[in-house]
Design a protein around this motif. Sequence first.
Motif: not given
Length: 216
Positions: A2, A21, A25-26, A46
């Motif tokens: 992350r 992404v 991965d976040s 996000e």
Amino acid sequence: MRIVVAGAHGKIAQQLGRLLVARGDSVLGLVRAPEQAEDLRAAGVEPLVADLEEVDAAVLAGHLSDVNAAVFAAGAGPGSGSPRKDSVDRAASALLADACERAGVRRFLQVSAIGLDRANPEGISEVFAAYLDAKRAAERELRSRSLDWTVLRPGRLTDEPATGHVTLGESLERADVTRGDVAAVLVALLHEPASIHRTLELVNGPTPVAEAVRSR
């Protein structure tokens, strides 16, 4: 993994977010304006609306408890004056680094500018000089911390399609590099322990990105 990306609505950061992404991965993208959030969601990032010129480091650290690494890719941008070069390109970097230390996020990548070991070029504008001075000060401040930092200094940024080929070294002549290639190098550096505590300059060149990062 992350990763928090500051300046997530910028051109390099947008491409970085998409690459991260795509590899699974976040990504938590920091933006200063609520209207920028929807673009990030559309790319699978996000959004976190947090003005790095205003937010408290302790408050920001509270959003980073599950983050593994940070990339500072924010900048005051064209049209901003000398004061914002300092408040964004220097102070906001220091604030994110402070928040990372508080949250236990050790890996930190800083997007800077090529040639900062040399004096500012003669004849540049006061605002551009302030930009270079702010980037130079941000680097000095970051090196004083216990973070696992890497500083990446791109050359003249272009919007041409990414080439996948670069030259990466400790001291390079100023030349062009695509924003897409900067993003690709950042992705590779995140997972390259040998780049920790290194300051690397980047331009387009003959070497594939993965090989260029491994060879450093």
